[in-house]
Design a protein around this motif. Structure first.
Motif, PDB file in Angstrom:
ATOM      1  N   SER A  64     -37.938  23.839 -65.857  1.00 11.33           N
ATOM      2  CA  SER A  64     -37.752  22.843 -64.796  1.00 11.33           C
ATOM      3  C   SER A  64     -38.901  22.921 -63.798  1.00 11.33           C
ATOM      4  O   SER A  64     -39.416  24.001 -63.519  1.00 11.33           O
ATOM      5  CB  SER A  64     -36.430  23.079 -64.052  1.00 11.33           C
ATOM      6  N   THR A  65     -39.286  21.767 -63.283  1.00  8.76           N
ATOM      7  CA  THR A  65     -40.327  21.701 -62.263  1.00  8.76           C
ATOM      8  C   THR A  65     -39.773  20.958 -61.060  1.00  8.76           C
ATOM      9  O   THR A  65     -39.117  19.924 -61.204  1.00  8.76           O
ATOM     10  CB  THR A  65     -41.568  20.964 -62.793  1.00  8.76           C
ATOM     11  N   PHE A  66     -40.003  21.510 -59.881  1.00 10.85           N
ATOM     12  CA  PHE A  66     -39.535  20.861 -58.665  1.00 10.85           C
ATOM     13  C   PHE A  66     -40.569  21.048 -57.559  1.00 10.85           C
ATOM     14  O   PHE A  66     -41.424  21.932 -57.619  1.00 10.85           O
ATOM     15  CB  PHE A  66     -38.176  21.407 -58.229  1.00 10.85           C
ATOM     16  N   GLN A  67     -40.472  20.201 -56.560  1.00  8.02           N
ATOM     17  CA  GLN A  67     -41.386  20.257 -55.428  1.00  8.02           C
ATOM     18  C   GLN A  67     -40.678  20.860 -54.228  1.00  8.02           C
ATOM     19  O   GLN A  67     -39.489  20.615 -53.998  1.00  8.02           O
ATOM     20  CB  GLN A  67     -41.900  18.864 -55.085  1.00  8.02           C
ATOM     21  N   LEU A  68     -41.418  21.651 -53.479  1.00  8.66           N
ATOM     22  CA  LEU A  68     -40.908  22.236 -52.249  1.00  8.66           C
ATOM     23  C   LEU A  68     -41.746  21.770 -51.070  1.00  8.66           C
ATOM     24  O   LEU A  68     -42.973  21.658 -51.171  1.00  8.66           O
ATOM     25  CB  LEU A  68     -40.941  23.763 -52.321  1.00  8.66           C
ATOM     26  N   LEU A  69     -41.081  21.521 -49.968  1.00  6.07           N
ATOM     27  CA  LEU A  69     -41.753  21.134 -48.733  1.00  6.07           C
ATOM     28  C   LEU A  69     -41.009  21.777 -47.576  1.00  6.07           C
ATOM     29  O   LEU A  69     -39.792  21.593 -47.442  1.00  6.07           O
ATOM     30  CB  LEU A  69     -41.743  19.607 -48.583  1.00  6.07           C
ATOM     31  N   ARG A  70     -41.706  22.561 -46.800  1.00  8.89           N
ATOM     32  CA  ARG A  70     -41.089  23.132 -45.604  1.00  8.89           C
ATOM     33  C   ARG A  70     -41.939  22.779 -44.393  1.00  8.89           C
ATOM     34  O   ARG A  70     -43.150  23.022 -44.378  1.00  8.89           O
ATOM     35  CB  ARG A  70     -40.940  24.656 -45.692  1.00  8.89           C
ATOM     36  N   VAL A  71     -41.273  22.219 -43.385  1.00 10.06           N
ATOM     37  CA  VAL A  71     -41.917  21.895 -42.113  1.00 10.06           C
ATOM     38  C   VAL A  71     -41.113  22.610 -41.033  1.00 10.06           C
ATOM     39  O   VAL A  71     -39.965  22.242 -40.761  1.00 10.06           O
ATOM     40  CB  VAL A  71     -41.936  20.379 -41.853  1.00 10.06           C
ATOM     41  N   TYR A 124     -37.169  21.215 -47.790  1.00  9.29           N
ATOM     42  CA  TYR A 124     -36.787  20.097 -48.655  1.00  9.29           C
ATOM     43  C   TYR A 124     -37.146  20.427 -50.096  1.00  9.29           C
ATOM     44  O   TYR A 124     -38.168  21.063 -50.368  1.00  9.29           O
ATOM     45  CB  TYR A 124     -37.526  18.816 -48.239  1.00  9.29           C
ATOM     46  N   LEU A 125     -36.295  19.971 -50.999  1.00  7.75           N
ATOM     47  CA  LEU A 125     -36.509  20.167 -52.434  1.00  7.75           C
ATOM     48  C   LEU A 125     -36.436  18.802 -53.113  1.00  7.75           C
ATOM     49  O   LEU A 125     -35.552  18.004 -52.816  1.00  7.75           O
ATOM     50  CB  LEU A 125     -35.455  21.113 -52.983  1.00  7.75           C
ATOM     51  N   LYS A 126     -37.360  18.540 -54.024  1.00 11.00           N
ATOM     52  CA  LYS A 126     -37.341  17.295 -54.786  1.00 11.00           C
ATOM     53  C   LYS A 126     -37.482  17.617 -56.266  1.00 11.00           C
ATOM     54  O   LYS A 126     -38.408  18.326 -56.674  1.00 11.00           O
ATOM     55  CB  LYS A 126     -38.461  16.351 -54.342  1.00 11.00           C
ATOM     56  N   ALA A 179     -23.724  12.354 -59.722  1.00  9.76           N
ATOM     57  CA  ALA A 179     -24.269  12.888 -58.476  1.00  9.76           C
ATOM     58  C   ALA A 179     -25.722  13.298 -58.655  1.00  9.76           C
ATOM     59  O   ALA A 179     -26.573  13.073 -57.778  1.00  9.76           O
ATOM     60  CB  ALA A 179     -23.439  14.083 -58.017  1.00  9.76           C
ATOM     61  N   ALA A 180     -26.027  13.885 -59.814  1.00  9.32           N
ATOM     62  CA  ALA A 180     -27.400  14.313 -60.086  1.00  9.32           C
ATOM     63  C   ALA A 180     -28.351  13.124 -60.135  1.00  9.32           C
ATOM     64  O   ALA A 180     -29.498  13.209 -59.677  1.00  9.32           O
ATOM     65  CB  ALA A 180     -27.455  15.090 -61.401  1.00  9.32           C
ATOM     66  N   GLN A 181     -27.878  12.004 -60.673  1.00  9.11           N
ATOM     67  CA  GLN A 181     -28.718  10.817 -60.744  1.00  9.11           C
ATOM     68  C   GLN A 181     -29.091  10.305 -59.359  1.00  9.11           C
ATOM     69  O   GLN A 181     -30.181   9.782 -59.139  1.00  9.11           O
ATOM     70  CB  GLN A 181     -28.008   9.711 -61.537  1.00  9.11           C
ATOM     71  N   LYS A 182     -28.166  10.455 -58.404  1.00  7.82           N
ATOM     72  CA  LYS A 182     -28.451  10.028 -57.034  1.00  7.82           C
ATOM     73  C   LYS A 182     -29.533  10.897 -56.385  1.00  7.82           C
ATOM     74  O   LYS A 182     -30.219  10.465 -55.468  1.00  7.82           O
ATOM     75  CB  LYS A 182     -27.173  10.083 -56.201  1.00  7.82           C
ATOM     76  N   LEU A 183     -29.661  12.129 -56.877  1.00  7.74           N
ATOM     77  CA  LEU A 183     -30.655  13.058 -56.322  1.00  7.74           C
ATOM     78  C   LEU A 183     -31.986  12.973 -57.045  1.00  7.74           C
ATOM     79  O   LEU A 183     -32.965  13.586 -56.605  1.00  7.74           O
ATOM     80  CB  LEU A 183     -30.124  14.492 -56.415  1.00  7.74           C
ATOM     81  N   ASP A 184     -32.025  12.251 -58.141  1.00  3.92           N
ATOM     82  CA  ASP A 184     -33.215  12.187 -58.970  1.00  3.92           C
ATOM     83  C   ASP A 184     -34.446  11.745 -58.173  1.00  3.92           C
ATOM     84  O   ASP A 184     -34.465  10.656 -57.585  1.00  3.92           O
ATOM     85  CB  ASP A 184     -32.983  11.218 -60.132  1.00  3.92           C
ATOM     86  N   ASP A 185     -35.443  12.613 -58.126  1.00  3.08           N
ATOM     87  CA  ASP A 185     -36.721  12.325 -57.482  1.00  3.08           C
ATOM     88  C   ASP A 185     -36.575  11.987 -55.996  1.00  3.08           C
ATOM     89  O   ASP A 185     -37.382  11.253 -55.425  1.00  3.08           O
ATOM     90  CB  ASP A 185     -37.436  11.181 -58.197  1.00  3.08           C
ATOM     91  N   LYS A 186     -35.532  12.527 -55.373  1.00  2.00           N
ATOM     92  CA  LYS A 186     -35.329  12.373 -53.936  1.00  2.00           C
ATOM     93  C   LYS A 186     -35.472  13.732 -53.253  1.00  2.00           C
ATOM     94  O   LYS A 186     -35.228  14.783 -53.861  1.00  2.00           O
ATOM     95  CB  LYS A 186     -33.933  11.809 -53.641  1.00  2.00           C
ATOM     96  N   TYR A 187     -35.852  13.712 -51.993  1.00  2.00           N
ATOM     97  CA  TYR A 187     -35.877  14.959 -51.234  1.00  2.00           C
ATOM     98  C   TYR A 187     -34.462  15.315 -50.803  1.00  2.00           C
ATOM     99  O   TYR A 187     -33.716  14.474 -50.301  1.00  2.00           O
ATOM    100  CB  TYR A 187     -36.754  14.820 -49.992  1.00  2.00           C
ATOM    101  N   VAL A 188     -34.111  16.566 -51.013  1.00  2.00           N
ATOM    102  CA  VAL A 188     -32.830  17.089 -50.559  1.00  2.00           C
ATOM    103  C   VAL A 188     -33.120  18.130 -49.484  1.00  2.00           C
ATOM    104  O   VAL A 188     -33.894  19.061 -49.712  1.00  2.00           O
ATOM    105  CB  VAL A 188     -32.044  17.749 -51.713  1.00  2.00           C
TER     106      VAL A 188
END
Length: 241
Positions: free
Chosen positions: A93-100, A105-107, A125-134
């Motif tokens: 799995s590959t995901f993006q991390l962003l911290r400010v 945030y995780l995408k 529920a997973a589809q709603k999170l697809d490629d979105k920042y959480v």
């Protein structure tokens, strides 16, 4: 007056001009010539200079692999004191991390939050999170696990844990830059730049626990929270597969 001697002298001069670096007339090439001179310092001093350079640099890019608790993570992160941004891969799995600041945030794609065995509701529920920042809640285990990958101080501190006595090793190159290896007698190796500021450029963890390269020291990059329209509220916890 002595044509033979003048010819020999001229030939010798030409020969020296072409072979000076290989030791003409007994003058051996100095591997530290034109460097910052760090390789001629005691190992502990080299480590301290590299540590100081890393701590005072405002930014850095860190890429490579880290083995933590038996799990391998591949990182490509840009870091500064106030946060970081980049990509992490593990278990396919590959995901993006962003911290400010304190906000993490995780995408990721939908498959990051579930798999084929998940329930119908979970898949929806997973589809709603697809490629979105959480936005990851601070109390969630995922926050503790992933925030460290965005923390410049935490990640750089891990570079200076060479096991055993410190010794200088070989002259090497990392990304075309000359380095001197700083080795721990019980494992681990740190390549320190011999050009300009003695930044650490590569860290090989003891026991095959990963290799990290460090670059773009001091180079600016954009670090900002995502637009509200790109963020999904996942509640009090983030559940991954």
């Amino acid at each position: 007056m002595y044509p033979g001697r003048r010819t020999s002298a001229a030939a010798l001069g030409t020969l020296c001009a072409g072979t000076l670096l290989s030791g003409c007339l007994g003058l051996g090439g100095d591997p530290d010539q034109g460097t910052n001179g760090v390789a001629k310092l005691p190992p502990a001093t080299v480590e301290q200079k590299a540590k100081s350079a890393a701590e005072t640099a405002p930014t850095v890019r860190l890429a490579g692999t880290v083995v933590s608790k038996g799990q391998t993570f591949r990182l490509d992160m840009r870091l500064r004191d106030s946060g970081g941004v980049g990509e992490v891969s593990t278990k396919g799995s590959t995901f993006q991390l962003l911290r400010v600041g304190a906000d993490l945030y995780l995408k990721a794609g939908a498959d990051f939050y579930g798999d084929e065995d998940s329930s119908k509701d979970s898949k929806a529920a997973a589809q709603k999170l697809d490629d979105k920042y959480v936005k990851v809640p601070k109390g969630d285990p995922a926050y503790q696990q992933f925030s460290g990958f965005t923390d410049k101080k935490v990640l750089l501190a891990d570079l200076f844990v060479l096991d055993g006595d410190l010794k200088l090793g070989d002259h090497r190159k990392v990304g075309g830059v000359k380095t001197i290896a700083l080795n721990g007698s019980k494992g681990g190796s740190l390549d320190v730049s011999l050009k300009g500021t003695p930044y650490p450029l590569r860290y090989q963890r003891a026991g095959g626990a990963g290799t990290l390269t460090l670059s773009d020291w001091g180079e600016e990059f954009t670090l900002a929270a995502p637009a509200k329209s790109a963020v999904v509220d996942y509640g009090k916890s983030v559940t991954t597969k």
